[in-house]
Design a protein around this motif. Structure first.
Motif, mmCIF file in Angstrom:
data_model
loop_
_atom_site.group_PDB
_atom_site.id
_atom_site.type_symbol
_atom_site.label_atom_id
_atom_site.label_comp_id
_atom_site.label_asym_id
_atom_site.label_seq_id
_atom_site.Cartn_x
_atom_site.Cartn_y
_atom_site.Cartn_z
ATOM 1 N N ILE A 60 -6.771 5.943 7.468
ATOM 2 C CA ILE A 60 -5.567 6.330 6.733
ATOM 3 C C ILE A 60 -4.726 5.092 6.467
ATOM 4 O O ILE A 60 -4.511 4.275 7.376
ATOM 5 N N ILE A 61 -4.243 4.975 5.242
ATOM 6 C CA ILE A 61 -3.270 3.942 4.867
ATOM 7 C C ILE A 61 -1.931 4.637 4.729
ATOM 8 O O ILE A 61 -1.825 5.683 4.083
ATOM 9 N N ALA A 62 -0.896 4.052 5.339
ATOM 10 C CA ALA A 62 0.448 4.613 5.241
ATOM 11 C C ALA A 62 1.411 3.527 4.778
ATOM 12 O O ALA A 62 1.536 2.484 5.421
ATOM 13 N N ALA A 63 2.062 3.759 3.659
ATOM 14 C CA ALA A 63 2.981 2.775 3.084
ATOM 15 C C ALA A 63 4.401 3.311 3.108
ATOM 16 O O ALA A 63 4.648 4.450 2.707
ATOM 17 N N ALA A 64 5.319 2.473 3.586
ATOM 18 C CA ALA A 64 6.727 2.868 3.601
ATOM 19 C C ALA A 64 7.605 1.628 3.685
ATOM 20 O O ALA A 64 7.176 0.585 4.172
ATOM 21 N N GLY A 65 8.808 1.779 3.214
ATOM 22 C CA GLY A 65 9.778 0.699 3.279
ATOM 23 C C GLY A 65 10.902 1.043 4.228
ATOM 24 O O GLY A 65 10.904 2.097 4.866
ATOM 25 N N MET A 66 11.825 0.120 4.357
ATOM 26 C CA MET A 66 13.028 0.252 5.188
ATOM 27 C C MET A 66 12.654 0.562 6.640
ATOM 28 O O MET A 66 12.031 -0.258 7.288
ATOM 29 N N ALA A 67 13.001 1.732 7.152
ATOM 30 C CA ALA A 67 12.705 2.042 8.557
ATOM 31 C C ALA A 67 11.203 2.121 8.814
ATOM 32 O O ALA A 67 10.747 1.856 9.920
ATOM 33 N N ILE A 85 1.284 -0.347 5.483
ATOM 34 C CA ILE A 85 1.734 -1.298 4.471
ATOM 35 C C ILE A 85 3.259 -1.266 4.467
ATOM 36 O O ILE A 85 3.857 -0.280 4.033
ATOM 37 N N PRO A 86 3.897 -2.326 4.963
ATOM 38 C CA PRO A 86 5.349 -2.390 4.838
ATOM 39 C C PRO A 86 5.718 -2.698 3.384
ATOM 40 O O PRO A 86 5.141 -3.604 2.779
ATOM 41 N N CYS A 87 6.611 -1.924 2.820
ATOM 42 C CA CYS A 87 6.988 -2.098 1.421
ATOM 43 C C CYS A 87 8.334 -2.806 1.307
ATOM 44 O O CYS A 87 9.257 -2.543 2.080
ATOM 45 N N LYS A 88 8.399 -3.682 0.341
ATOM 46 C CA LYS A 88 9.614 -4.450 0.097
ATOM 47 C C LYS A 88 10.738 -3.509 -0.335
ATOM 48 O O LYS A 88 10.531 -2.619 -1.158
ATOM 49 N N SER A 89 11.904 -3.719 0.230
ATOM 50 C CA SER A 89 13.062 -2.920 -0.144
ATOM 51 C C SER A 89 14.122 -3.823 -0.766
ATOM 52 O O SER A 89 14.004 -5.044 -0.768
ATOM 53 N N THR A 90 15.164 -3.218 -1.248
ATOM 54 C CA THR A 90 16.232 -3.947 -1.916
ATOM 55 C C THR A 90 17.034 -4.816 -0.962
ATOM 56 O O THR A 90 17.476 -5.891 -1.316
#
Length: 162
Positions: A60-67, A85-90
């Motif tokens: 499983i791949i799990a991508a999310a940003g911020m927390a 996958i840590p996602c870039k946030s603002t």
């Protein structure tokens, strides 16, 4: 052939996930994509993780940003390999998501790729599946050879140019 489950915390993560789905498609690996939030839809995320093995997933791949709690929430509910996958946030350029994803407690591991590293998450998924799937292993070997040839061609082009 086992499938790759892909979960993103928000549809805003789609550009990162597209890199993963493109790579999996190139390798001929089936996948399924969902939007589940560790915070807004925790029950659905849990149900997906708990039933993933029975539904034919091998990783499983799990991508999310911020927390970025999604990968950990998924990993807490399955013994399948989970790649975050840590996602870039603002606000913090994805460093917050990177730290949240990589700092999992002992007993609940999450493999973590670079910020916005969708392609590498797909390749790592393929490598995991290739442990037991010769067809995927061959495709990975071919991709590595093709990538090496492309670099060597660029080297020749530069040498001729300069």
């Amino acid at each position: 052939m086992k499938k790759v489950g892909i979960v993103m915390g928000s549809d805003s993560d789609l550009p990162v996930i597209k890199k993963a789905t493109d790579m999996l498609s190139c390798l001929g690996i089936p996948f399924e994509v969902h939007v589940y939030s560790a915070h807004r839809t925790p029950q659905q995320a849990k149900e997906f993780a708990c039933s993933a093995r029975e539904n034919g997933f091998g990783v499983i791949i799990a991508a999310a940003g911020m927390a970025a709690h999604l990968a950990g929430a998924i990993a807490a509910n399955t013994t399948l390999p989970v790649i975050g996958i840590p996602c870039k946030s603002t606000y913090l350029d994805g460093i917050d998501a990177l730290l949240s994803t990589v700092q999992m407690p002992t007993g609940i591991p999450v493999a973590t790729v670079a910020i916005n590293g969708g392609a590498n998450a797909a390749l790592l998924s393929a490598q995991i599946l290739a442990v037991e799937d010769e067809e995927i292993r061959k495709k990975l070997d071919e991709k590595r050879a093709s990538d090496a040839a492309a670099v060597l061609q660029k080297d020749k082009d530069i040498v001729l140019k300069l």
